[in-house]
Design a protein around this motif. Structure first.
Motif, PDB file in Angstrom:
ATOM      1  N   ILE A   1       0.845  -1.204   0.000  1.00  0.00           N
ATOM      2  CA  ILE A   1       0.000   0.000   0.000  1.00  0.00           C
ATOM      3  C   ILE A   1       0.874   1.246   0.000  1.00  0.00           C
ATOM      4  N   LEU A   2       1.866   1.255   0.887  1.00  0.00           N
ATOM      5  CA  LEU A   2       2.754   2.427   0.955  1.00  0.00           C
ATOM      6  C   LEU A   2       3.554   2.596  -0.329  1.00  0.00           C
ATOM      7  N   GLY A   3       3.925   1.486  -0.953  1.00  0.00           N
ATOM      8  CA  GLY A   3       4.670   1.548  -2.209  1.00  0.00           C
ATOM      9  C   GLY A   3       3.901   2.257  -3.313  1.00  0.00           C
ATOM     10  N   GLU A   4       2.583   2.206  -3.243  1.00  0.00           N
ATOM     11  CA  GLU A   4       1.739   2.927  -4.201  1.00  0.00           C
ATOM     12  C   GLU A   4       1.790   4.439  -3.960  1.00  0.00           C
ATOM     13  N   LEU A   5       2.169   4.827  -2.726  1.00  0.00           N
ATOM     14  CA  LEU A   5       2.213   6.257  -2.372  1.00  0.00           C
ATOM     15  C   LEU A   5       3.586   6.871  -2.596  1.00  0.00           C
ATOM     16  N   GLY A   6       4.607   6.037  -2.708  1.00  0.00           N
ATOM     17  CA  GLY A   6       5.960   6.564  -2.878  1.00  0.00           C
ATOM     18  C   GLY A   6       7.004   5.544  -2.472  1.00  0.00           C
ATOM     19  N   ASP A   7       8.233   6.036  -2.350  1.00  0.00           N
ATOM     20  CA  ASP A   7       9.356   5.167  -2.003  1.00  0.00           C
ATOM     21  C   ASP A   7       9.309   4.826  -0.515  1.00  0.00           C
ATOM     22  N   VAL A   8       9.380   3.532  -0.217  1.00  0.00           N
ATOM     23  CA  VAL A   8       9.393   3.066   1.170  1.00  0.00           C
ATOM     24  C   VAL A   8      10.848   2.781   1.529  1.00  0.00           C
ATOM     25  N   SER A   9      11.400   3.580   2.427  1.00  0.00           N
ATOM     26  CA  SER A   9      12.814   3.456   2.781  1.00  0.00           C
ATOM     27  C   SER A   9      13.105   2.091   3.409  1.00  0.00           C
ATOM     28  N   ASN A  10      14.379   1.704   3.319  1.00  0.00           N
ATOM     29  CA  ASN A  10      14.798   0.441   3.936  1.00  0.00           C
ATOM     30  C   ASN A  10      14.533   0.443   5.433  1.00  0.00           C
ATOM     31  N   SER A  11      14.771   1.585   6.086  1.00  0.00           N
ATOM     32  CA  SER A  11      14.561   1.631   7.539  1.00  0.00           C
ATOM     33  C   SER A  11      13.085   1.453   7.888  1.00  0.00           C
ATOM     34  N   LEU A  12      12.179   2.012   7.083  1.00  0.00           N
ATOM     35  CA  LEU A  12      10.751   1.834   7.336  1.00  0.00           C
ATOM     36  C   LEU A  12      10.352   0.381   7.065  1.00  0.00           C
ATOM     37  N   GLN A  13      10.865  -0.186   5.995  1.00  0.00           N
ATOM     38  CA  GLN A  13      10.572  -1.600   5.704  1.00  0.00           C
ATOM     39  C   GLN A  13      11.044  -2.492   6.851  1.00  0.00           C
ATOM     40  N   GLU A  14      12.230  -2.210   7.379  1.00  0.00           N
ATOM     41  CA  GLU A  14      12.767  -2.990   8.502  1.00  0.00           C
ATOM     42  C   GLU A  14      11.898  -2.832   9.743  1.00  0.00           C
ATOM     43  N   ARG A  15      11.426  -1.609   9.978  1.00  0.00           N
ATOM     44  CA  ARG A  15      10.563  -1.383  11.147  1.00  0.00           C
ATOM     45  C   ARG A  15       9.244  -2.143  11.007  1.00  0.00           C
ATOM     46  N   ILE A  16       8.682  -2.121   9.806  1.00  0.00           N
ATOM     47  CA  ILE A  16       7.435  -2.852   9.564  1.00  0.00           C
ATOM     48  C   ILE A  16       7.675  -4.355   9.734  1.00  0.00           C
ATOM     49  N   ASN A  17       8.758  -4.863   9.158  1.00  0.00           N
ATOM     50  CA  ASN A  17       9.075  -6.293   9.262  1.00  0.00           C
ATOM     51  C   ASN A  17       9.347  -6.720  10.703  1.00  0.00           C
ATOM     52  N   ALA A  18       9.923  -5.829  11.487  1.00  0.00           N
ATOM     53  CA  ALA A  18      10.277  -6.159  12.871  1.00  0.00           C
ATOM     54  C   ALA A  18       9.057  -6.206  13.787  1.00  0.00           C
ATOM     55  N   GLN A  19       7.987  -5.554  13.381  1.00  0.00           N
ATOM     56  CA  GLN A  19       6.780  -5.517  14.217  1.00  0.00           C
ATOM     57  C   GLN A  19       6.071  -6.863  14.132  1.00  0.00           C
TER      58      GLN A  19
ATOM     59  N   TRP B   1      -1.716  -0.496  11.680  1.00  0.00           N
ATOM     60  CA  TRP B   1      -0.866   0.119  10.669  1.00  0.00           C
ATOM     61  C   TRP B   1      -1.401  -0.065   9.262  1.00  0.00           C
ATOM     62  N   ILE B   2      -1.972  -1.221   8.959  1.00  0.00           N
ATOM     63  CA  ILE B   2      -2.457  -1.418   7.586  1.00  0.00           C
ATOM     64  C   ILE B   2      -3.666  -0.518   7.318  1.00  0.00           C
ATOM     65  N   LYS B   3      -4.487  -0.313   8.335  1.00  0.00           N
ATOM     66  CA  LYS B   3      -5.621   0.622   8.185  1.00  0.00           C
ATOM     67  C   LYS B   3      -5.098   2.042   8.003  1.00  0.00           C
ATOM     68  N   LEU B   4      -4.074   2.388   8.763  1.00  0.00           N
ATOM     69  CA  LEU B   4      -3.466   3.706   8.638  1.00  0.00           C
ATOM     70  C   LEU B   4      -2.869   3.889   7.245  1.00  0.00           C
ATOM     71  N   ALA B   5      -2.156   2.872   6.763  1.00  0.00           N
ATOM     72  CA  ALA B   5      -1.537   2.956   5.429  1.00  0.00           C
ATOM     73  C   ALA B   5      -2.593   3.197   4.351  1.00  0.00           C
ATOM     74  N   ALA B   6      -3.775   2.647   4.535  1.00  0.00           N
ATOM     75  CA  ALA B   6      -4.847   2.828   3.552  1.00  0.00           C
ATOM     76  C   ALA B   6      -5.449   4.233   3.598  1.00  0.00           C
ATOM     77  N   ARG B   7      -5.265   4.942   4.717  1.00  0.00           N
ATOM     78  CA  ARG B   7      -5.867   6.275   4.882  1.00  0.00           C
ATOM     79  C   ARG B   7      -4.924   7.441   4.594  1.00  0.00           C
ATOM     80  N   VAL B   8      -3.623   7.244   4.753  1.00  0.00           N
ATOM     81  CA  VAL B   8      -2.691   8.371   4.624  1.00  0.00           C
ATOM     82  C   VAL B   8      -2.506   8.787   3.169  1.00  0.00           C
ATOM     83  N   GLU B   9      -1.995  10.003   3.010  1.00  0.00           N
ATOM     84  CA  GLU B   9      -1.759  10.551   1.674  1.00  0.00           C
ATOM     85  C   GLU B   9      -0.334  10.310   1.192  1.00  0.00           C
ATOM     86  N   SER B  10       0.588   9.999   2.144  1.00  0.00           N
ATOM     87  CA  SER B  10       1.987   9.824   1.742  1.00  0.00           C
ATOM     88  C   SER B  10       2.693   8.864   2.715  1.00  0.00           C
TER      89      SER B  10
END
Length: 162
Positions: free
Chosen positions: A114-132, A141-150
């Motif tokens: 979902i975030l990839g559709e909004l822009g570049d997802v940094s490695n650090s953000l990907q790692e944080r998501i994977n670590a959760q 978070w997935i509901k939030l990702a669907a609502r945010v603009e960026s």
């Protein structure tokens, strides 16, 4: 000499088929191992062979090692019941751990998609998501990702939520 000469037989568990000719705990272990890749078959086997609810420590450790029952290897005493160990419970917990890991991985992948559709997802953000690993947090978070603009807005909101 430490040992006298005697014949030795090697056994390939995957090719055994009928394990009834074994008379020790090996029969049970070899029978169980034949269902390593078949969850339904293993479940039926465990239901039919109640002896796996009470195995001695040595057999429990062998099953834990050979079958990859990490939950038993890390905390075997949790499965101790009387003089034996309940490997049925340990194996079922291993399945649940795998299920929960799969759910977390799927939700994490969905967030990144979902975030990839909004822009570049940094490695650090990907790692944080994977670590959760907390499913409740990931669902939030997935509901939030669907609502945010960026992606930046998502990062800011999860940072504020700490």
């Amino acid at each position: 000499r430490a040992f006298t000469d005697y014949g030795m037989r090697l056994v390939c568990v995957n090719e055994l088929g009928d394990v009834s000719r074994f008379a020790t705990e090996l029969r049970d272990l070899f029978g169980l191992m034949q269902y390593r890749g078949d969850k339904q078959g293993m479940n039926r086997f465990l239901e039919e062979h109640k002896e796996f609810q009470h195995v001695d420590e040595e057999t429990a450790r062998v099953i834990g090692t050979v079958m990859g029952v990490d939950v038993f290897m890390k905390n075997g005493d949790r499965f101790k019941e009387g003089k034996g160990y309940n490997m049925c419970t340990a194996i079922k917990e291993m399945w649940m751990d795998g299920w929960n890991d799969g759910v977390s991985t799927g939700i994490s992948q969905g967030i990144k998609e979902i975030l990839g559709e909004l822009g570049d997802v940094s490695n650090s953000l990907q790692e944080r998501i994977n670590a959760q690993k907390d499913e409740k947090t990931l669902r939030k978070w997935i509901k939030l990702a669907a609502r945010v603009e960026s992606v930046e807005e998502f990062e800011q909101k999860i940072h504020e939520d700490k």
